[in-house]
Design an enzyme around this catalytic site. Structure first.
Site, PDB file in Angstrom:
ATOM      1  N   LEU A 281      72.290  58.544  21.178  1.00  0.00           N
ATOM      2  CA  LEU A 281      72.579  57.114  21.172  1.00  0.00           C
ATOM      3  C   LEU A 281      72.093  56.421  19.914  1.00  0.00           C
ATOM      4  O   LEU A 281      72.253  55.218  19.755  1.00  0.00           O
ATOM      5  CB  LEU A 281      71.946  56.445  22.387  1.00  0.00           C
ATOM      6  CG  LEU A 281      72.596  56.827  23.725  1.00  0.00           C
ATOM      7  CD1 LEU A 281      71.795  56.278  24.889  1.00  0.00           C
ATOM      8  CD2 LEU A 281      74.033  56.331  23.801  1.00  0.00           C
ATOM      9  N   ARG A 282      71.479  57.188  19.008  1.00  0.00           N
ATOM     10  CA  ARG A 282      70.925  56.554  17.814  1.00  0.00           C
ATOM     11  C   ARG A 282      72.011  55.922  16.951  1.00  0.00           C
ATOM     12  O   ARG A 282      71.794  54.899  16.313  1.00  0.00           O
ATOM     13  CB  ARG A 282      70.097  57.542  16.997  1.00  0.00           C
ATOM     14  CG  ARG A 282      69.194  56.817  16.007  1.00  0.00           C
ATOM     15  CD  ARG A 282      68.362  57.781  15.209  1.00  0.00           C
ATOM     16  NE  ARG A 282      67.342  58.425  15.994  1.00  0.00           N
ATOM     17  CZ  ARG A 282      66.182  57.861  16.284  1.00  0.00           C
ATOM     18  NH1 ARG A 282      65.914  56.661  15.857  1.00  0.00           N
ATOM     19  NH2 ARG A 282      65.290  58.498  16.995  1.00  0.00           N
ATOM     20  N   GLY A 283      73.195  56.521  16.960  1.00  0.00           N
ATOM     21  CA  GLY A 283      74.303  55.977  16.185  1.00  0.00           C
ATOM     22  C   GLY A 283      74.626  54.559  16.633  1.00  0.00           C
ATOM     23  O   GLY A 283      74.756  53.647  15.811  1.00  0.00           O
TER      24      GLY A 283
END
Ligand SMILES: [Zn+2]
Length: 344
Positions: A281-283
Site C-alpha cells: 500500500l506504500r504506492g
C-alpha cells in the site's frame, strides 16, 4: 564551505527540482531517487535546495540537531529528553539544514557512529562519536550511486528509515538518537539493481538527462561559468527568485495541514495502483501524500485528479514489477494507466 549554487538558477531538470521541492514541503514522503547520466547536477541540486531552506531551530549544544519542538524520545536524543522541556525551550539556536554525503566506501562506524577511541584511550571515558546519520538528522542524506551501496549499509538505512532512530549497541556503548532525513539517491539502473526494500523507501523517483537542446546546454555552461567566476555577484542576482521559492516552500508547509484529500481522490489513487499492480500500500500512501504536498505547494485547498495525474509517474514508476509481456518503460506504463483511468 563556499556558497551553494542558487536553486532558482538551475537550468531545466524540472522533474527533479519539482520532486525536491515536494520532499521539502513534506519530508515524510520519504526521499527522492534520481536516475540518470553523470554530471547532470544532482548533487548540486540537493545542496542548492538545502541552502534555500530557512535555517532550523536546534537545541543549543545538542550533537544530534534535536528539534526544540519535539516532544520526547525517540524524537529527542537521551540528553535532551532528560533535560526536560524547560531547558530545551530556553536554549535555541539556528542552524542551516544539513546535507550529508554518504560515500560508497564508508565504514559502518562512520555511518552509525562509534566509540570515540581518542577519549577512550586518553581519558578512559566511553564516549560516543556521532556518525553521518546523526549529522543528517532533519536534513538530507545524499548517496551517489546508491545502487552500488554495500548490503550491510543498506540494512542500516532500512532500519533507520523505518524507525526514525539510530540505535548503536556495541563496544560497551548503548546509544540511541533521532535520525530522520530526506534520502536522496542517485544511480544508474544499468549498473546495478536496487534492493526492492530500499527502492520502496524512496517516495519519489525522477529521471534526469543531459540536455540535448543547444540553447539549454549553452545556458547551463554560461551560468556555471558566471557562478564560479563571481559566486557572490551571481547569488545576489538570483536572490529575489530564490526568496520567492523559499516563501513557496514555507507557505506550502503551513498549508499542508489544511489541504483536503477527498474520498474520490483516495479511490482514484487505489484504482491507479491496482491497475499498475504495485506491491503493498506504500504506492497509494505516497501518491496521496505527494498529491497533497503538490496542492499545498501550489496553494490549492483540495487534492484533485490533476494533482494525482501530474505526480503519478514520480510516485509510482519505481514500484512497478517487470512485465515480460510489456517492454514499455515504466514511465510510459504509468502514463498509459493514467490516461486510461482519468481520460486523455
Ligand atoms: Zn538532543
Amino acid at each position: 564551505m563556499g556558497l551553494a549554487y542558487p536553486y532558482a538558477a538551475i537550468v531545466g531538470q524540472d522533474e527533479m527540482k519539482h520532486a525536491l521541492l515536494i520532499a521539502a514541503v513534506d519530508p515524510s514522503i520519504g526521499g527522492v531517487l534520481v536516475f540518470g547520466d553523470r554530471g547532470t547536477g544532482k548533487s548540486t541540486a540537493v545542496r542548492s535546495l538545502a541552502s534555500l531552506l530557512p535555517p532550523m531551530a536546534v537545541i543549543a549544544g545538542c550533537r544530534y540537531n534535536c528539534d526544540p519542538a519535539a516532544p520526547a524520545m525517540p524524537s529527542l536524543c537521551e540528553l535532551c529528553a532528560s533535560g526536560g522541556k524547560e531547558k530545551a525551550a530556553k536554549k535555541k539556536v539556528k542552524a542551516p539544514v544539513p546535507v550529508v554525503d554518504l560515500p560508497l566506501g564508508a565504514t559502518e562506524d562512520r555511518v552509525v557512529g562509534a566509540l570515540d577511541l581518542e577519549r577512550a584511550l586518553a581519558q578512559g571515558v566511553k564516549a560516543f562519536e556521532p556518525g553521518l546519520l546523526a549529522r543528517a538528522h532533519r536534513g538530507f542524506l545524499y548517496i551517489d550511486e546508491v545502487n552500488l551501496l554495500e548490503d550491510h549499509l543498506v540494512d542500516v538505512l532500512l532500519d533507520v528509515a523505518a524507525s526514525g532512530e539510530n540505535v548503536v549497541e556495541r563496544e560497551g556503548l548503548s546509544v540511541r538518537h533521532p535520525a530522520r532525513f530526506v534520502l536522496v539517491g542517485s544511480g544508474n539502473p544499468e549498473e546495478g539493481e536496487l534492493r526492492p526494500q530500499l527502492l520502496d523507501r524512496f517516495g519519489l523517483s525522477v529521471e534526469v538527462k543531459t540536455p540535448t537542446d543547444i540553447a539549454a546546454r549553452v545556458e547551463v555552461v554560461r551560468r556555471r561559468d558566471a557562478f564560479e567566476h563571481d559566486p557572490e555577484g551571481f547569488t545576489e542576482k538570483w536572490q529575489k527568485e530564490n526568496a520567492r521559492l523559499r516563501r513557496k516552500i514555507v507557505t506550502g508547509r503551513e498549508r499542508l495541514k489544511t489541504v483536503e484529500v477527498p474520498e474520490a481522490a483516495l479511490e482514484r489513487a487505489a484504482q491507479l495502483c491496482i491497475k499498475l499492480g504495485t506491491d503493498g500500500l506504500r504506492g497509494e500512501l505516497t501518491l496521496m501524500r505527494t498529491a497533497r504536498a503538490l496542492a499545498a505547494l501550489e496553494g490549492d485547498p483540495v487534492v484533485t485528479d490533476d494533482h494525482l495525474r501530474r505526480i503519478a509517474p514520480s510516485a509510482l514508476r519505481h514500484r512497478l514489477r517487470r512485465n515480460p509481456l510489456d517492454d514499455a518503460g515504466s514511465t510510459t506504463r504509468v502514463e498509459r494507466a493514467v490516461a486510461e483511468l482519468f481520460g486523455a
